[in-house]
Design an enzyme around this catalytic site. Sequence first.
Site, PDB file in Angstrom:
ATOM      1  N   GLU A 135     155.726  17.800  81.744  1.00 51.12           N
ATOM      2  CA  GLU A 135     154.687  17.227  80.880  1.00 51.12           C
ATOM      3  C   GLU A 135     155.308  16.129  80.024  1.00 51.12           C
ATOM      4  O   GLU A 135     156.464  16.290  79.602  1.00 51.12           O
ATOM      5  CB  GLU A 135     154.084  18.319  79.984  1.00 51.12           C
ATOM      6  CG  GLU A 135     153.361  19.396  80.796  1.00 51.12           C
ATOM      7  CD  GLU A 135     152.690  20.456  79.937  1.00 51.12           C
ATOM      8  OE1 GLU A 135     152.608  20.297  78.711  1.00 51.12           O
ATOM      9  OE2 GLU A 135     152.231  21.467  80.516  1.00 51.12           O
ATOM     10  N   HIS A 153     147.120  19.626  78.830  1.00 48.36           N
ATOM     11  CA  HIS A 153     147.547  20.765  77.993  1.00 48.36           C
ATOM     12  C   HIS A 153     146.696  20.859  76.715  1.00 48.36           C
ATOM     13  O   HIS A 153     147.223  20.831  75.594  1.00 48.36           O
ATOM     14  CB  HIS A 153     149.040  20.653  77.651  1.00 48.36           C
ATOM     15  CG  HIS A 153     149.664  21.975  77.307  1.00 48.36           C
ATOM     16  ND1 HIS A 153     150.962  22.307  77.631  1.00 48.36           N
ATOM     17  CD2 HIS A 153     149.167  23.076  76.668  1.00 48.36           C
ATOM     18  CE1 HIS A 153     151.223  23.527  77.195  1.00 48.36           C
ATOM     19  NE2 HIS A 153     150.144  24.008  76.605  1.00 48.36           N
TER      20      HIS A 153
END
Length: 310
Positions: A264, A282
């Site tokens: 990420e 997220h």
Amino acid sequence: MGFDESVLICDEVDPILNKILVDNGLKVSYEPTITAEQIQETIGQYNIVIVRSRTKLTKELIEKADNCKIIARVGVGLDNIDEEAAKTKNIRVINAVEGAMNAVAELVLGLMLSLARQTARGDREIRNGNWLKKELKGTELRGKYLGIIGLGNIGKRLGRLARALNMNIIGYDVIPIDEEFSKEVGLLKADLNTLLQSSDYISIHVPLLDSTYHLLDAQKMSTMKKTAKIINTSRGGVVDEDALYDALKNGTLGGAALDVFEKEPATGNKLAELDNVILTPHIGAQTKEAQSLAANVIAEKIIQILRGVI
Ligand code: NAD
């Protein structure tokens, strides 16, 4: 009674946390953009260090935290904190498990509905000038089998919400599942293989551990229905993304929605090439309510620890 401990807040958190701590006499430095280098230089001054997701409290940083009594994560997962290093320094690590429960469960519900009706794709195609009315014939959630892997706080909340949509809930956990919850949703308890073989939707709610790394790998995916859809809002790494990409591309899986990724930010992730995938950045706990609840929970826990209550 007021306290005089000093607190470093490293990430952006709901202002209520700052307010409660200051109201109780604590000296708070709110540094939501602080860098790792700056933390390294200053962490030794603080008695309490608070993070959300951006800051990684590594072994090197924690080793410098000579006056720290508490490290708090305004969220659930503790994978951005080296818990072993904290233990060695006798620092208590606390989190707020309650905050995200409803927010993540509602996100899963939204992702399932979007997978079933392909709303994200419909939107994308209209923006590109395409009207895919015929192609986007969907399915309904009612009566479908939802397999929930991990029936902790989030898994149970999801089970309750999905039951209200008349889904059948299949559950698997490594620990005994709450009986009251099981009765309430008419839970079909199963081992992992049975759950995977019989579910239309599979939603994962386990922590990332050695034992859950690539819990859903190519072999496991090969046992699922061709129409099955995987939703992962737990942690990247629990689903093997390469195997998922292959299964979706080859049509051996129906679809997937991911909120968490092995790497990420996941911009550039090859899963974005595929139409039967929904990707979100997220955002599981990114609701006003979840952030405010987590901030309140952490403030309360800190005060109770300083009072010697917990
Ligand atoms: P929890 O601790 O309440 O529940 C986790 C459950 O998983 C437990 O019941 C545990 O026994 C079970 N489990 C552990 N290993 C397992 C395995 N191998 N197979 C089956 N079950 C297993 O945790 P929670 O609050 O429900 O959170 C679940 C996950 O969601 C965590 O990974 C957390 O980090 C993640 N999370 C993500 C977001 C987001 O923004 N997407 C937000 C909050 C939490």
